[in-house]
Design a protein around this motif. Structure first.
Motif, mmCIF file in Angstrom:
data_model
loop_
_atom_site.group_PDB
_atom_site.id
_atom_site.type_symbol
_atom_site.label_atom_id
_atom_site.label_comp_id
_atom_site.label_asym_id
_atom_site.label_seq_id
_atom_site.Cartn_x
_atom_site.Cartn_y
_atom_site.Cartn_z
ATOM 1 N N ALA A 1 2.315 2.967 8.040
ATOM 2 C CA ALA A 1 3.065 3.485 6.901
ATOM 3 C C ALA A 1 3.603 4.879 7.179
ATOM 4 O O ALA A 1 4.754 5.195 6.866
ATOM 5 C CB ALA A 1 2.174 3.511 5.661
ATOM 6 N N GLN A 2 2.801 5.722 7.799
ATOM 7 C CA GLN A 2 3.224 7.095 8.087
ATOM 8 C C GLN A 2 4.354 7.129 9.104
ATOM 9 O O GLN A 2 5.265 7.958 9.007
ATOM 10 C CB GLN A 2 2.035 7.924 8.570
ATOM 11 C CG GLN A 2 2.386 9.304 9.088
ATOM 12 C CD GLN A 2 3.041 10.207 8.031
ATOM 13 O OE1 GLN A 2 3.083 9.869 6.855
ATOM 14 N NE2 GLN A 2 3.539 11.354 8.459
ATOM 15 N N THR A 3 4.338 6.216 10.054
ATOM 16 C CA THR A 3 5.413 6.169 11.045
ATOM 17 C C THR A 3 6.741 5.863 10.381
ATOM 18 O O THR A 3 7.792 6.404 10.762
ATOM 19 C CB THR A 3 5.106 5.119 12.119
ATOM 20 O OG1 THR A 3 3.844 5.425 12.727
ATOM 21 C CG2 THR A 3 6.181 5.104 13.200
ATOM 22 N N ALA B 1 0.838 -1.207 0.000
ATOM 23 C CA ALA B 1 0.000 0.000 0.000
ATOM 24 C C ALA B 1 0.869 1.251 0.000
ATOM 25 O O ALA B 1 0.569 2.238 -0.682
ATOM 26 C CB ALA B 1 -0.935 -0.011 1.212
ATOM 27 N N THR B 2 1.958 1.228 0.744
ATOM 28 C CA THR B 2 2.872 2.372 0.795
ATOM 29 C C THR B 2 3.494 2.632 -0.567
ATOM 30 O O THR B 2 3.553 3.777 -1.043
ATOM 31 C CB THR B 2 3.979 2.120 1.835
ATOM 32 O OG1 THR B 2 3.386 1.948 3.128
ATOM 33 C CG2 THR B 2 4.952 3.288 1.879
ATOM 34 N N THR C 1 -2.504 10.659 5.472
ATOM 35 C CA THR C 1 -3.719 9.840 5.382
ATOM 36 C C THR C 1 -3.878 9.162 4.022
ATOM 37 O O THR C 1 -4.795 8.371 3.835
ATOM 38 C CB THR C 1 -4.968 10.699 5.656
ATOM 39 O OG1 THR C 1 -5.075 11.727 4.640
ATOM 40 C CG2 THR C 1 -4.890 11.350 7.028
ATOM 41 N N ALA C 2 -2.991 9.463 3.080
ATOM 42 C CA ALA C 2 -3.157 8.952 1.714
ATOM 43 C C ALA C 2 -2.982 7.440 1.619
ATOM 44 O O ALA C 2 -3.538 6.797 0.727
ATOM 45 C CB ALA C 2 -2.180 9.644 0.777
ATOM 46 N N TYR C 3 -2.198 6.859 2.528
ATOM 47 C CA TYR C 3 -1.947 5.418 2.451
ATOM 48 C C TYR C 3 -3.236 4.604 2.610
ATOM 49 O O TYR C 3 -3.365 3.513 2.054
ATOM 50 C CB TYR C 3 -0.941 5.005 3.517
ATOM 51 C CG TYR C 3 0.367 5.742 3.408
ATOM 52 C CD1 TYR C 3 1.244 5.514 2.360
ATOM 53 C CD2 TYR C 3 0.725 6.698 4.364
ATOM 54 C CE1 TYR C 3 2.446 6.204 2.258
ATOM 55 C CE2 TYR C 3 1.923 7.391 4.277
ATOM 56 C CZ TYR C 3 2.777 7.143 3.212
ATOM 57 O OH TYR C 3 3.961 7.835 3.104
#
Length: 271
Positions: free
Chosen positions: A140-142, A72-73, A150-152
């Motif tokens: 993913a953001q971490t 997803a990333t 929030t796009a992931y």
């Protein structure tokens, strides 16, 4: 077999008709993952990169959730393409995950090597406590520290579907619709590519046929990795656990297979 008739037109009149074989008919090449009622599509290039990302998770003994997060990333960061320019992360961002040399991810050459880039992503992911239960966008953001945190989440469904197929959790869930091979394949090249991702597999080569040792879930990961890479590696069929994928017709069908082995056949001659 697919076929089409082509008329050569001169001065408004058709003067010759030639039948095209299946290698010449226009086919939109694509790979799809179907899990439950949902089907998602990628190009063969994207599917090959997703298969590498999932395969690295399998080789490291990570859960399928790790592959879901990583795929997803990469969809969000690069559209699963190994791009050599900055996209969403910054001007010096590169590769599948848009990693940045200036942020300590490695050299540009390393980041542009998909195997290294996937490994670097997982190295960071496994340091996050409880990442397996976090929402994909949070995990993913971490890792990524993106300007669009929030796009992931937008890519969670397709990330999960391809991860489930390519880690072997969903047998025979990946299919590719491809044109006929453009060149002869090389079984040893397929073996080398597979072992770069999954580690030592063992196996034998007999003409155009490669047999790799892999059982259960790992076997399905290897088999569907081969389907995802069929376009690039000139693969014509993949068989495992009583089922076989055929390039000519697509899809999986019943077949007689050896227990604990993935059998991969490549094109024998240049068309």
């Amino acid at each position: 077999m697919l076929a089409a008739l082509v008329a050569v037109v001169v001065g408004g009149s058709a003067v010759a008709v030639r039948q095209l074989d299946d290698s010449e008919v226009l086919i939109r090449e694509r790979c799809s993952a179907t899990v439950g009622a949902d089907t998602f599509e990628l190009t063969p290039e994207q599917a090959g990169n997703a298969a590498l990302i999932a395969g690295v998770a399998v080789s490291r003994g990570l859960p399928a959730r790790a592959a879901s997060i990583a795929i997803a990333t990469a969809i969000q960061e690069s559209r699963l393409e190994n791009i050599d320019y900055g996209d969403t992360a910054g001007p010096d961002s590169r590769g599948l995950f848009q990693q940045r040399p200036s942020q300590g991810w490695g050299t540009e050459e390393q980041i542009m090597t998909p195997l290294y880039a996937a490994g670097a992503f997982y190295d960071a992911l496994v340091k996050i406590p409880g990442y397996e239960t976090l929402p994909i966008t949070e995990a993913a953001q971490t890792v990524q520290r993106s300007a669009y945190p929030t796009a992931y989440a937008d890519h969670e469904p397709e990330g999960r579907a391809f991860a489930s197929a390519l880690t072997g959790q969903s047998p025979a869930a990946l299919d590719c619709t491809l044109r006929a091979p453009s060149a002869a394949g090389a079984p040893l090249a397929v073996s080398t590519a597979a072992e770069e991702v999954f580690g030592p597999l063992g196996g034998t080569v007999d003409g155009t046929r490669l047999t790799l040792d892999a059982a259960e879930t790992r076997g399905w990961a290897v088999a569907q990795w081969a389907v995802a890479n069929a376009s690039a590696l000139q693969i014509t069929s993949v068989a495992f656990s009583g089922l076989e994928w055929g390039r000519a017709d697509g899809g999986w069908s019943s077949a007689t297979t050896e227990t604990g082995t993935v059998t991969i056949t490549v094109a024998g001659v240049t068309p």
